[in-house]
Scaffold this active site. Structure first.
Site, PDB file in Angstrom:
ATOM      1  N   HIS A 151      -8.851  43.820  21.608  1.00  0.00           N
ATOM      2  CA  HIS A 151      -9.167  44.501  22.870  1.00  0.00           C
ATOM      3  C   HIS A 151      -8.978  46.020  22.737  1.00  0.00           C
ATOM      4  CE1 HIS A 151      -9.225  44.584  27.404  1.00  0.00           C
ATOM      5  NE2 HIS A 151      -8.633  45.741  27.168  1.00  0.00           N
ATOM      6  N   GLU A 152      -7.804  46.424  22.287  1.00  0.00           N
ATOM      7  CA  GLU A 152      -7.513  47.862  22.225  1.00  0.00           C
ATOM      8  C   GLU A 152      -8.374  48.572  21.185  1.00  0.00           C
ATOM      9  OE1 GLU A 152      -6.011  49.194  24.524  1.00  0.00           O
ATOM     10  OE2 GLU A 152      -5.042  47.439  25.393  1.00  0.00           O
ATOM     11  N   HIS A 188     -11.692  49.393  22.557  1.00  0.00           N
ATOM     12  CA  HIS A 188     -11.640  50.690  23.256  1.00  0.00           C
ATOM     13  C   HIS A 188     -11.685  51.839  22.245  1.00  0.00           C
ATOM     14  CE1 HIS A 188     -10.998  49.242  27.269  1.00  0.00           C
ATOM     15  NE2 HIS A 188      -9.816  48.736  27.058  1.00  0.00           N
ATOM     16  N   HIS A 247     -15.076  52.472  20.866  1.00  0.00           N
ATOM     17  CA  HIS A 247     -15.897  53.105  21.905  1.00  0.00           C
ATOM     18  C   HIS A 247     -15.685  54.629  21.858  1.00  0.00           C
ATOM     19  CE1 HIS A 247     -17.036  53.014  26.505  1.00  0.00           C
ATOM     20  NE2 HIS A 247     -17.886  53.703  25.784  1.00  0.00           N
TER      21      HIS A 247
END
Ligand SMILES: [Zn+2]
Length: 616
Positions: free
Chosen positions: A401-402, A405, A408
């Site tokens: 998940h992190e 990010h 991105h």
């Protein structure tokens, strides 16, 4: 992007950490941002002198294109510098929350922020006075100004919602009174309310504040879970009247601002911050309601796995599958790299480089900030990731998940100039939850047993329930109570409880006998701090839905799907988020993404059913 609200992350924080001695490779290197505090201080001095320079722009922004460009470039440079300073101070403090020198640095940063806001405060009104026609001329005269097209549009589109100078001055003064109720709520719940103490079947005595509640509502013993929920919500019930007044104040504040800013209602104003059509929220809520049978199927499956004859509200949180499988960090990194392969070799290589370059502070240690987050705004540097990695499967999903990010930010920062390198939450959580979906797909392929598969499927299913249905339910509650206050109705703690109760029972199929909900738990709204940040959390539901549809297209190798998705990650804030997501192939005002996530939940449940059937 900080994402402390994400449910998966709270789980990571609740586990008692074991403080191993990590190698330097798994501690981040903040010296990449500033080699020393002295270098930070030097930038602070530079920023102060830039503020003096910016003051000379006042009343001259419209003089000619040369002045305009010089002033816009100066503002951008100041914002970039300050962001880097704020990231450094904030992360230094996160790494050791007890370090008073870091606390002092963040406080210096806060003071600078206030000065900066003040120095910059003339710009917006002046740009609105200059007007879109003249600014369009400037943009046409100098091609290098095109990077400001969208940021300027963000300011100029506020014109119909902006008052004259006298009006704005009054609104600014009343701004001092805003967020009062949220601040009181936060102090009351974090510091003042004497939370109840309960004795669990293990003999352990615990004080049930919010973080203990999220930990112990997962208790394996059913009577313990009931005890925890009874006591925790019982305490909220005691304060129902005051909690109601606080939330009602927040709703009235939002109503007043929507009137002052000439919006038809609070929801339109809130969504217009990112120019999101209200149809996004309405479609989400309509689809969640249309597909409640899938949520009910999940609860029935949960009842079967937990072996409870009648699901109660306190049976929602214990994990579906217990597991002792350990995932050392190196293995978790490897699994994540393998999982994101469908996003292409460049994406994989960028993540690998980040893993190897000390971008992450991985392990728990005393005084380190809990949970997990990614910070990607130090523009000329690289993103940093804070985790409290503890080798369970939840930690692996948090890692994916992190780093979703982080990638991105890598893609956006490599493509966009600083001024459009930030991105709103509406897009951010797509990048993280898509990587979680890819991780699930990969884990199911490499799993060696049905028990392992059940662990991954159960974890994903619970994540989707919490991120899609629960956040949609919160959105529906917010939409309901805001609309009533907008229409002039007054609300009390009691009426808020009744409204929440109706919605909670409908989502959980109480009438159909799916989940039994004790009326005493209907005060749950008083426990949700996010209602003081109006119309925010529903975006977790829209993001995870978009991610589901993007993942489906990418895995099916639909022509162009991967590039369109990566272009979305590269787009930063170069356009409005709803339009960017739509351009990438997902219309969040249409039912398709919400149908995709519901279909995904059903396919996960089909797999679980098949595993269970094999055993009988
Ligand atoms: Zn997140």
């Amino acid at each position: 992007m900080k994402c402390r609200l994400v449910l998966a992350l709270a789980v990571a924080a609740a586990v008692a950490p074991a403080f191993a001695q990590p190698s330097l490779a798994d501690q981040w290197n903040l010296a990449d941002i500033y080699p020393s505090v002295a270098a930070w201080d030097a930038d602070a001095v530079r920023l102060e002198s830039q503020m003096t320079e910016l003051a000379r722009c006042k009343d001259h922004l419209g003089d000619n294109v040369g002045v305009f460009k010089r002033c816009m470039d100066l503002r951008a440079d100041m914002a970039k510098r300050f962001t880097r300073m704020a990231v450094y101070a904030g992360e230094l403090l996160a790494a050791d929350t007890g370090a008073s020198s870091s606390l002092e640095l963040t406080q210096k940063g806060d003071v600078l922020q206030a000065k900066l806001d003040d120095a910059d405060s003339f710009v917006r009104p002046e740009l609105l006075r200059i007007g879109d026609k003249k600014i369009a001329q400037f943009l046409a005269q100098d091609a290098s100004l095109k990077i400001y097209r969208h940021p300027l549009d963000e300011i100029l589109r506020a014109a119909p919602h902006t008052l004259d100078q006298a009006g704005e001055s009054i609104v600014a003064k009343f701004g001092l009174l805003s967020h009062g109720s949220g601040t009181i709520y936060s102090t009351l719940t974090n510091a003042d309310i004497p939370w109840p103490k309960v004795k669990l079947s293990t003999g352990e005595e615990v004080v049930l504040d919010a973080s203990a509640y999220t930990k112990y509502r997962e208790a394996p013993n059913r009577a313990d879970r009931k005890l925890v929920m009874d006591a925790f919500f019982g305490a909220h019930k005691t304060y129902e009247r005051s909690m109601g007044l606080m939330l009602y104040s927040q709703l009235k504040e939002d109503m007043v601002y929507s009137k002052v800013r000439s919006y038809p209602d609070s929801v339109t104003r809130a969504l217009d911050q990112d120019r999101l059509p209200v149809a996004v929220m309405d479609t989400l809520i309509a689809q969640a309601n249309a597909d409640l049978p899938t949520l009910h199927r999940y609860f029935k499956l949960r009842a079967k796995i937990l072996n409870v004859p009648q699901m109660a509200y306190y049976d929602i949180y214990p994990p579906l599958v217990h597991s002792d499988i350990k995932f050392p960090l190196a293995r978790a990194k490897q699994l994540t790299l393998e999982a994101v392969a469908p996003l292409g070799p460049e994406y994989v290589a960028a993540m690998k480089k980040g893993f190897e370059s000390r971008w992450m502070d991985a392990y728990p240690r005393p005084r380190k900030q809990s949970g997990a987050h990614m910070e990607g705004q130090a523009y000329d540097v690289h993103p940093v990731v804070l985790m409290n990695y503890n080798e369970d499967y939840e930690s692996v999903t948090t890692l994916a998940h992190e780093w979703g990010h982080a990638m991105h930010s890598v893609l956006t920062n490599a493509t966009q100039p600083f001024v459009t390198s930030n991105y709103p939450i509406f897009i951010a959580e797509i990048a993280s939850t898509l990587d979680e979906e890819l991780l699930l797909q990969h884990m199911l392929q490499v799993a060696k047993s049905d028990d392992e598969r059940l662990l991954y499927l159960g974890s994903a299913l619970e994540g989707l329930r919490g991120t899609f249905y629960r956040q949609a339910m919160f959105g529906e509650f917010e939409r309901n109570i805001h609309a009533r206050v907008d229409a002039g109705e007054s609300l009390t703690g009691e009426s808020l409880t009744k409204t929440y109760c109706d919605i909670l029972k409908r989502y959980h199929g109480a009438k159909e006998g799916v989940v039994a909900i004790d009326d005493n738990y209907c005060v749950e709204w008083a426990y949700i701090p996010h209602f003081y940040n109006s119309f925010y959390v529903y975006q977790y539901a829209t993001s995870v839905s978009a991610a589901s549809l993007f993942a489906q297209k990418i895995i099916a190798k639909e022509p162009g799907a991967r590039e369109r998705y990566l272009d979305l990650l590269r787009a930063g804030s170069s356009d409005y988020p709803y339009d960017l997501v739509k351009k990438a192939g997902v219309d969040l005002a249409s039912p398709a993404p919400y149908k995709a996530i519901v279909a995904r939940m059903n396919s996960i449940m089909d797999e679980i059913d098949a595993i269970i059937a094999k055993r009988h």
